[in-house]
Design a protein around this motif. Structure first.
Motif, mmCIF file in Angstrom:
data_model
loop_
_atom_site.group_PDB
_atom_site.id
_atom_site.type_symbol
_atom_site.label_atom_id
_atom_site.label_comp_id
_atom_site.label_asym_id
_atom_site.label_seq_id
_atom_site.Cartn_x
_atom_site.Cartn_y
_atom_site.Cartn_z
ATOM 1 N N ALA A 143 3.808 14.508 47.542
ATOM 2 C CA ALA A 143 4.628 14.400 48.749
ATOM 3 C C ALA A 143 5.843 13.546 48.441
ATOM 4 N N VAL A 144 7.008 14.025 48.823
ATOM 5 C CA VAL A 144 8.250 13.272 48.665
ATOM 6 C C VAL A 144 8.928 13.223 50.034
ATOM 7 N N ALA A 145 9.000 12.035 50.611
ATOM 8 C CA ALA A 145 9.641 11.851 51.912
ATOM 9 C C ALA A 145 11.063 11.345 51.700
ATOM 10 N N VAL A 146 12.047 12.010 52.306
ATOM 11 C CA VAL A 146 13.445 11.663 52.102
ATOM 12 C C VAL A 146 14.110 11.453 53.455
ATOM 13 N N SER A 147 14.656 10.262 53.671
ATOM 14 C CA SER A 147 15.453 10.025 54.868
ATOM 15 C C SER A 147 16.789 10.737 54.697
ATOM 16 N N CYS A 148 17.099 11.657 55.611
ATOM 17 C CA CYS A 148 18.289 12.493 55.424
ATOM 18 C C CYS A 148 18.807 12.985 56.764
ATOM 19 N N ASP A 149 20.085 12.771 57.001
ATOM 20 C CA ASP A 149 20.765 13.323 58.165
ATOM 21 C C ASP A 149 21.478 14.593 57.720
ATOM 22 N N LEU A 204 -1.130 12.822 54.665
ATOM 23 C CA LEU A 204 -1.836 14.089 54.819
ATOM 24 C C LEU A 204 -1.633 14.996 53.610
ATOM 25 N N VAL A 205 -0.414 15.032 53.084
ATOM 26 C CA VAL A 205 -0.133 15.868 51.915
ATOM 27 C C VAL A 205 -0.875 15.333 50.699
ATOM 28 N N GLU A 206 -0.833 14.028 50.508
ATOM 29 C CA GLU A 206 -1.491 13.447 49.339
ATOM 30 C C GLU A 206 -3.002 13.552 49.430
ATOM 31 N N GLU A 207 -3.559 13.458 50.630
ATOM 32 C CA GLU A 207 -5.001 13.633 50.783
ATOM 33 C C GLU A 207 -5.445 15.042 50.402
ATOM 34 N N GLY A 247 7.014 20.587 61.776
ATOM 35 C CA GLY A 247 7.251 20.267 60.371
ATOM 36 C C GLY A 247 6.059 19.597 59.714
ATOM 37 N N ARG A 248 5.418 18.670 60.426
ATOM 38 C CA ARG A 248 4.231 18.010 59.858
ATOM 39 C C ARG A 248 3.097 19.015 59.692
ATOM 40 N N ALA A 249 2.899 19.873 60.680
ATOM 41 C CA ALA A 249 1.835 20.869 60.583
ATOM 42 C C ALA A 249 2.067 21.814 59.409
ATOM 43 N N VAL A 250 3.312 22.193 59.181
ATOM 44 C CA VAL A 250 3.628 23.077 58.058
ATOM 45 C C VAL A 250 3.413 22.350 56.733
ATOM 46 N N ALA A 251 3.843 21.098 56.647
ATOM 47 C CA ALA A 251 3.645 20.327 55.418
ATOM 48 C C ALA A 251 2.163 20.194 55.088
ATOM 49 N N LEU A 252 1.353 19.903 56.101
ATOM 50 C CA LEU A 252 -0.093 19.783 55.905
ATOM 51 C C LEU A 252 -0.684 21.110 55.430
ATOM 52 N N ALA A 253 -0.323 22.194 56.106
ATOM 53 C CA ALA A 253 -0.864 23.507 55.742
ATOM 54 C C ALA A 253 -0.419 23.914 54.342
ATOM 55 N N TYR A 254 0.840 23.690 54.012
ATOM 56 C CA TYR A 254 1.327 24.042 52.676
ATOM 57 C C TYR A 254 0.571 23.264 51.600
ATOM 58 N N ALA A 255 0.345 21.977 51.857
ATOM 59 C CA ALA A 255 -0.376 21.166 50.871
ATOM 60 C C ALA A 255 -1.809 21.662 50.704
ATOM 61 N N ARG A 256 -2.460 21.982 51.791
ATOM 62 C CA ARG A 256 -3.841 22.474 51.695
ATOM 63 C C ARG A 256 -3.917 23.874 51.095
ATOM 64 N N GLU A 257 -2.776 24.573 51.080
ATOM 65 C CA GLU A 257 -2.707 25.860 50.389
ATOM 66 C C GLU A 257 -2.290 25.704 48.922
ATOM 67 N N GLY A 258 -2.028 24.445 48.492
ATOM 68 C CA GLY A 258 -1.759 24.190 47.091
ATOM 69 C C GLY A 258 -0.330 23.883 46.720
ATOM 70 N N ALA A 259 0.549 23.645 47.691
ATOM 71 C CA ALA A 259 1.966 23.402 47.402
ATOM 72 C C ALA A 259 2.288 21.910 47.377
ATOM 73 N N ASP A 260 3.268 21.543 46.556
ATOM 74 C CA ASP A 260 3.887 20.223 46.621
ATOM 75 C C ASP A 260 5.001 20.283 47.659
ATOM 76 N N VAL A 261 5.242 19.169 48.351
ATOM 77 C CA VAL A 261 6.133 19.190 49.506
ATOM 78 C C VAL A 261 7.124 18.039 49.458
ATOM 79 N N LEU A 262 8.403 18.363 49.569
ATOM 80 C CA LEU A 262 9.443 17.383 49.859
ATOM 81 C C LEU A 262 9.891 17.646 51.289
ATOM 82 N N PHE A 263 9.920 16.591 52.114
ATOM 83 C CA PHE A 263 10.310 16.788 53.511
ATOM 84 C C PHE A 263 11.289 15.708 53.945
ATOM 85 N N THR A 264 12.080 16.047 54.944
ATOM 86 C CA THR A 264 13.062 15.096 55.449
ATOM 87 C C THR A 264 12.589 14.464 56.751
#
Length: 294
Positions: A104-110, A96-99, A64-81
């Motif tokens: 980046a939106v981090a959400v604690s979610c079960d 990593l996303v903000e850099e 999940g972190r690797a995908v978030a990083l890659a998506y951000a470097r490809e130009g996407a905004d990311v919300l992740f749980t």
């Protein structure tokens, strides 16, 4: 990770025997030896997801972190749980996303609870206005080498609700907010096709994810929404020392003789989210280190 295209894939990353290590669930990146590679130094974007809005479950670590990083470097905004106990991990993914210059939106979610899944989608829509890519990646496993008798109803329920119910609810609630050209990407596993007996309940859910992916893809094709999945083989993530009894030989069973690093999975998720895959739906992209799958 080196960018040398000539490098032997079998020796590109650490190989077994890996150091023995054990962590409580859910596991953390920091204590892992060797540390996982998420593409921090290697992934280079090329604008394939410019201004896309992505939701990724389990984005705090591992795949999940690797995908978030890659998506951000490809130009996407990311919300992740992430789980509540993974706040530190989530901060690193956020960094990593903000850099990369993206939101980046981090959400604690079960995601085992339907109300939480509904609230997560509502939060994503409030933040982004739409969801271009939904990545159902969060999962739970726990090895039970003593067989089916050792799998408690509590464990079985947790595996099913995390791996299947959450995916179902999030896909259902996200659908009204996914425009034409959007996509859903699910994480299945080599376990869907070659189940390990000690991961019986986990493997069962991964088989179900394949069926869900292929069925939903046919359902949504007329709406211009693609649905695909990635099937990883063994991947070096915090889930491994937290849920398996032996890390020393982890990944040795793959033809390449080693586990994948999360960075090696991310390009498959980028491809499936991009317009390069515009004619690809109902597919399972196997990233197994050479293990043949149907």
């Amino acid at each position: 990770m080196t960018d040398d295209p000539r490098q032997n894939p079998a020796t590109r990353h650490p190989q077994p025997d890996l150091p023995a290590q054990d962590q409580p669930h859910p596991g953390w990146t920091g204590p892992m030896d060797p540390p996982p590679d998420h593409g921090e130094e290697s992934y280079r974007g090329s604008g394939r997801l410019t201004d896309r809005k992505a939701v990724i479950t389990g984005g705090d670590s591992g795949i999940g972190r690797a995908v978030a990083l890659a998506y951000a470097r490809e130009g996407a905004d990311v919300l992740f749980t992430h789980l509540r106990e993974e706040e530190d991990e989530a901060r690193e993914t956020t960094r990593l996303v903000e850099e990369a210059g993206r939101k980046a939106v981090a959400v604690s979610c079960d995601i085992r609870e339907e109300a939480n899944c509904r609230a997560l989608i509502e939060r994503a829509v409030a933040e982004f206005g739409r969801i271009d890519v939904l990545v159902n990646n969060a999962a739970y496993q726990m090895s039970q080498p003593d067989g089916i008798e050792a799998i408690s109803t509590e464990q079985f329920d947790r595996v099913m609700r995390t791996n299947l119910y959450g995916m179902f609810w999030l896909s259902k609630f996200a659908l009204p907010h996914i425009p034409e050209g959007g996509s859903v990407i699910n994480t299945t596993s080599v376990q869907a096709y070659k189940p390990s007996p000690h991961l019986l309940d986990y493997a069962t859910t991964k088989g179900a994810i394949v069926t869900f992916t292929q069925g939903l893809a046919q359902m949504l094709a007329p709406r211009g929404i693609r649905v695909n999945a990635v099937a990883p083989g063994p991947v070096w993530t915090p889930l491994i020392p937290a849920t398996l009894p032996d890390t020393v030989e982890f990944g040795k069973q793959s033809p390449l003789g080693r586990p994948a690093q999360p960075a090696e999975l991310a390009p498959a998720y980028v491809y499936l989210a991009s317009q390069e895959a515009s004619y690809v739906t109902a597919e399972i992209v196997n990233v197994t280190g050479g293990t043949p799958l149907p």
